[in-house]
Design a protein around this motif. Structure first.
Motif, PDB file in Angstrom:
ATOM      1  N   ALA A 343       0.856  -1.187   0.000  1.00 41.59           N
ATOM      2  CA  ALA A 343       0.000   0.000   0.000  1.00 41.59           C
ATOM      3  C   ALA A 343       0.893   1.239   0.000  1.00 41.59           C
ATOM      4  N   LEU A 344       0.348   2.369  -0.443  1.00 39.02           N
ATOM      5  CA  LEU A 344       1.164   3.580  -0.538  1.00 39.02           C
ATOM      6  C   LEU A 344       0.431   4.807  -0.025  1.00 39.02           C
ATOM      7  N   LEU A 345       1.201   5.750   0.495  1.00 38.59           N
ATOM      8  CA  LEU A 345       0.735   7.092   0.820  1.00 38.59           C
ATOM      9  C   LEU A 345       1.649   8.064   0.085  1.00 38.59           C
ATOM     10  N   HIS A 346       1.095   8.926  -0.737  1.00 31.82           N
ATOM     11  CA  HIS A 346       1.885   9.813  -1.596  1.00 31.82           C
ATOM     12  C   HIS A 346       1.874  11.241  -1.074  1.00 31.82           C
ATOM     13  N   SER A 347       3.040  11.867  -1.075  1.00 31.39           N
ATOM     14  CA  SER A 347       3.126  13.281  -0.681  1.00 31.39           C
ATOM     15  C   SER A 347       3.292  14.173  -1.898  1.00 31.39           C
ATOM     16  N   THR A 348       2.948  15.432  -1.704  1.00 32.60           N
ATOM     17  CA  THR A 348       3.213  16.450  -2.708  1.00 32.60           C
ATOM     18  C   THR A 348       4.717  16.734  -2.735  1.00 32.60           C
ATOM     19  N   PHE A 349       5.122  17.585  -3.672  1.00 34.69           N
ATOM     20  CA  PHE A 349       6.538  17.939  -3.785  1.00 34.69           C
ATOM     21  C   PHE A 349       6.852  19.177  -2.952  1.00 34.69           C
ATOM     22  N   PHE A 350       8.057  19.203  -2.440  1.00 33.90           N
ATOM     23  CA  PHE A 350       8.527  20.349  -1.671  1.00 33.90           C
ATOM     24  C   PHE A 350       9.132  21.347  -2.647  1.00 33.90           C
ATOM     25  N   PRO A 351       8.644  22.608  -2.670  1.00 35.32           N
ATOM     26  CA  PRO A 351       9.103  23.553  -3.695  1.00 35.32           C
ATOM     27  C   PRO A 351      10.493  24.115  -3.420  1.00 35.32           C
ATOM     28  N   ALA A 352      11.164  24.485  -4.475  1.00 34.55           N
ATOM     29  CA  ALA A 352      12.428  25.219  -4.336  1.00 34.55           C
ATOM     30  C   ALA A 352      12.132  26.623  -3.834  1.00 34.55           C
ATOM     31  N   LEU A 353      13.122  27.263  -3.252  1.00 29.97           N
ATOM     32  CA  LEU A 353      12.930  28.635  -2.768  1.00 29.97           C
ATOM     33  C   LEU A 353      12.506  29.568  -3.892  1.00 29.97           C
ATOM     34  N   GLN A 354      12.997  29.289  -5.102  1.00 30.65           N
ATOM     35  CA  GLN A 354      12.712  30.189  -6.219  1.00 30.65           C
ATOM     36  C   GLN A 354      11.307  30.010  -6.795  1.00 30.65           C
ATOM     37  N   GLY A 355      10.554  29.055  -6.267  1.00 37.03           N
ATOM     38  CA  GLY A 355       9.177  28.877  -6.723  1.00 37.03           C
ATOM     39  C   GLY A 355       8.886  27.445  -7.111  1.00 37.03           C
ATOM     40  N   ALA A 356       7.591  27.110  -7.149  1.00 36.47           N
ATOM     41  CA  ALA A 356       7.169  25.735  -7.418  1.00 36.47           C
ATOM     42  C   ALA A 356       7.492  25.284  -8.835  1.00 36.47           C
ATOM     43  N   GLN A 357       7.800  26.239  -9.733  1.00 34.22           N
ATOM     44  CA  GLN A 357       8.138  25.858 -11.102  1.00 34.22           C
ATOM     45  C   GLN A 357       9.588  25.423 -11.243  1.00 34.22           C
ATOM     46  N   THR A 358      10.407  25.712 -10.221  1.00 30.58           N
ATOM     47  CA  THR A 358      11.823  25.379 -10.299  1.00 30.58           C
ATOM     48  C   THR A 358      12.125  24.151  -9.464  1.00 30.58           C
ATOM     49  N   LYS A 359      13.303  23.593  -9.650  1.00 28.36           N
ATOM     50  CA  LYS A 359      13.668  22.342  -9.001  1.00 28.36           C
ATOM     51  C   LYS A 359      14.793  22.585  -7.997  1.00 28.36           C
ATOM     52  N   MET A 360      14.653  21.987  -6.831  1.00 25.59           N
ATOM     53  CA  MET A 360      15.738  22.068  -5.858  1.00 25.59           C
ATOM     54  C   MET A 360      16.922  21.251  -6.346  1.00 25.59           C
ATOM     55  N   SER A 361      18.107  21.732  -6.064  1.00 18.03           N
ATOM     56  CA  SER A 361      19.310  21.043  -6.514  1.00 18.03           C
ATOM     57  C   SER A 361      20.358  21.083  -5.417  1.00 18.03           C
ATOM     58  N   ALA A 362      20.970  19.926  -5.166  1.00 13.23           N
ATOM     59  CA  ALA A 362      22.033  19.870  -4.154  1.00 13.23           C
ATOM     60  C   ALA A 362      23.234  20.717  -4.591  1.00 13.23           C
ATOM     61  N   SER A 363      23.360  20.931  -5.903  1.00 16.11           N
ATOM     62  CA  SER A 363      24.490  21.717  -6.401  1.00 16.11           C
ATOM     63  C   SER A 363      24.227  23.218  -6.305  1.00 16.11           C
ATOM     64  N   ASP A 364      22.977  23.609  -6.024  1.00 14.49           N
ATOM     65  CA  ASP A 364      22.645  25.027  -5.859  1.00 14.49           C
ATOM     66  C   ASP A 364      22.245  25.266  -4.408  1.00 14.49           C
ATOM     67  N   PRO A 365      23.147  25.773  -3.593  1.00 15.60           N
ATOM     68  CA  PRO A 365      22.866  25.933  -2.161  1.00 15.60           C
ATOM     69  C   PRO A 365      21.729  26.912  -1.881  1.00 15.60           C
ATOM     70  N   ASN A 366      21.380  27.755  -2.868  1.00 16.42           N
ATOM     71  CA  ASN A 366      20.318  28.732  -2.665  1.00 16.42           C
ATOM     72  C   ASN A 366      18.940  28.228  -3.086  1.00 16.42           C
ATOM     73  N   SER A 367      18.867  26.968  -3.526  1.00 18.31           N
ATOM     74  CA  SER A 367      17.576  26.444  -3.976  1.00 18.31           C
ATOM     75  C   SER A 367      16.731  25.926  -2.826  1.00 18.31           C
ATOM     76  N   SER A 368      17.346  25.720  -1.661  1.00 19.86           N
ATOM     77  CA  SER A 368      16.588  25.240  -0.521  1.00 19.86           C
ATOM     78  C   SER A 368      17.329  25.559   0.770  1.00 19.86           C
ATOM     79  N   ILE A 369      16.685  25.223   1.879  1.00 25.59           N
ATOM     80  CA  ILE A 369      17.308  25.356   3.193  1.00 25.59           C
ATOM     81  C   ILE A 369      17.892  24.000   3.565  1.00 25.59           C
ATOM     82  N   PHE A 370      19.197  23.941   3.772  1.00 25.78           N
ATOM     83  CA  PHE A 370      19.860  22.680   4.084  1.00 25.78           C
ATOM     84  C   PHE A 370      19.971  22.496   5.599  1.00 25.78           C
TER      85      PHE A 370
END
Length: 480
Positions: A343-370
């Motif tokens: 069985a599964l429970l699905h979550s929504t996606f966590f948005p990048a700081l720059q907005g829900a249209q952009t993707k968080m990236s480990a290579s971009d330290p400003n894309s999220s709060i680490f």
């Protein structure tokens, strides 16, 4: 398959019909090989044609051997090829295990995604039932629709009410040393599930996957797994109820796990994984075989030290919706190798700081709060980079108000601010213009700074020896 009689498509899922067609086709071939009476063969063929007709009625597609519908009613069920997207077209969201993109500032349209994937919406009735069954107030991730979709959660609750146990399985692909706050979402919720249901938990660290997909050495991937495990343990998991494992380590010491991998591999064709995951002839064979490794923890016999080789313990998997293709495949295979469907429970996606249209990236330290960020870094990132739903001037904002549906600071608060009344007050004040963007960002800063500081303090207490204890195959505090 023991029942090859058809009673029409009503009430049958696409996967059930697919399995019936497959079984009936095997029966026809067997009758022909045995040179059975002509009348028997003709009757079996007639039955096969009827089942194929039922399959087309339900799915809108002709039956194709080796291409199951993966547990969902829509013909796009097998998932997108990376870069193409499911239901490709202008404005369509792209969601698969490696790509998530949308043209909407509000983020992915999850109602459409439910229809496309063929899952079920977590409605208020289900949330209320979880509360009745557990005797606990539902987690705010459930109350706010952050976990929004499910497969067979009602079945899990039925089993729990009948004193039949289940277990939890979730995971992490360790591609960097530092995790960000979005990575915590499944673990925060999984801990709540484990606490309220009191069930075992297995956590898979897919260091093998990251080696296959990323430009990293095996040693780097394994080291990241160990470091990420410390952040996961710092969420507060009970060592007596939790087993964390690295694929690179556990595969070599668990015959039960590897045998399940092989069983799954035998029942999934190359055409199927190409259709589900978008693999091409240029992909290494490790990628093609990896889905079976992510599927194997769904079956209790993969962990004989926990479940004493019982094969009937059902699994519940909390995960982000982009991981669903793996488990649609798993659910298709499960009955054919004698296991219950997870069985599964699905979550929504966590948005990048720059907005829900952009993707968080480990290579971009400003894309999220680490989780390694200092209080000052958290403040600076939110003030400088968090996408605002406010107006251009204070005067306009006071007059027209802001849009919390696209404001990243408000989105983050829906994840991490537990007080429902305060969150609603913030929404109303921001929408009316009474609360300015800077004030909203200040609310988020004051929420995240102590949360991350407390996490870092807990992580300091997690030693290499602690990680080894969590990762040692052993009996947990449950009797099976």
């Amino acid at each position: 398959m023991t029942d090859s009689q058809t009673d029409g498509p009503a009430g049958r899922t696409p996967v059930e019909l697919y399995e019936k067609v497959t079984a009936q086709g095997e029966k026809v071939r067997s009758l022909k090989a045995e040179k059975a009476p002509k009348a028997d063969i003709e009757a079996a063929v007639k039955q096969l044609l009827q089942l194929k007709g039922d399959y087309k009625t339900v799915t809108g597609q002709d039956y194709k051997a080796g291409c199951p519908p993966s547990d969902a009613p829509a013909p796009q069920d097998n998932g997108p090829s990376p870069g193409e997207g499911e239901g490709e077209g202008e404005g369509e969201d792209v969601v698969d295990p490696w790509n998530v993109s949308t043209s909407s500032a509000k983020g992915v349209d999850y109602d459409k995604l439910i229809v496309r994937f063929g899952s079920s919406k977590i409605d208020q009735d289900l949330v209320d039932r979880i509360e009745r069954v557990t005797g606990q107030r539902p987690h705010h991730f459930l109350r706010r629709g952050i976990f929004f979709s499910h497969r067979d959660m009602q079945q899990i609750l039925d089993a729990y009410e009948n004193k039949k146990s289940f277990y939890l399985y979730t995971g992490r692909g360790p591609s960097s040393e530092a995790m960000h706050v979005g990575h915590l979402i499944p673990f925060i919720f999984t801990k709540w599930l484990q606490d309220v249901f009191d069930v075992p938990l297995v956590i898979q660290m897919t260091d093998d996957e990251k080696y296959l997909w990323k430009d990293l050495s095996l040693e780097e991937c394994h080291r990241y797994a160990m470091e990420n495990a410390k952040d996961i343990i710092a969420c507060g998991f009970d060592i007596n109820k939790t087993f964390i494992f690295s694929d690179l380590d556990y595969m070599g010491i668990s015959p039960g796990f590897y045998r399940n991998v092989v069983k799954i591999q035998k029942h999934v064709t190359f055409n199927q994984v190409k259709g589900i995951f978008g693999f091409t002839d240029s992909d290494c064979i490790g990628k093609i075989s990896f889905p079976a490794i992510q599927a194997a923890p769904s079956f209790s016999t993969s962990f004989p030290h926990i479940f004493s080789n019982r094969k009937d313990v059902q699994c519940l998997i909390p995960c982000a919706i982009d991981q669903d293709p793996y488990f649609r495949m798993t659910r298709d295979v499960a009955p054919r190798i004698g296991y219950p469907k997870p069985a599964l429970l699905h979550s929504t996606f966590f948005p990048a700081l720059q907005g829900a249209q952009t993707k968080m990236s480990a290579s971009d330290p400003n894309s999220s709060i680490f989780l390694t960020d200092t209080a000052k870094q958290i403040k600076n990132k939110i003030n400088k980079h968090a996408f605002s739903g406010g107006k251009d001037t204070i005067e306009e904002h006071r007059k027209y108000g802001g849009n919390p549906d696209v404001d990243v600071s408000f989105m983050y608060l829906t994840f991490f601010l537990e007080d429902d009344e305060r969150l609603e007050k913030i929404r109303q004040d921001y929408t009316s213009g009474a609360l300015l963007t800077g004030e909203l960002k200040k609310c988020l800063i004051e929420t995240l700074q102590p949360m991350i500081s407390a996490h870092k303090e807990r992580r300091k207490l997690v030693t290499d020896e602690t990680v080894l204890q969590f990762m040692t195959p052993r009996k947990l505090a449950f009797d099976y």
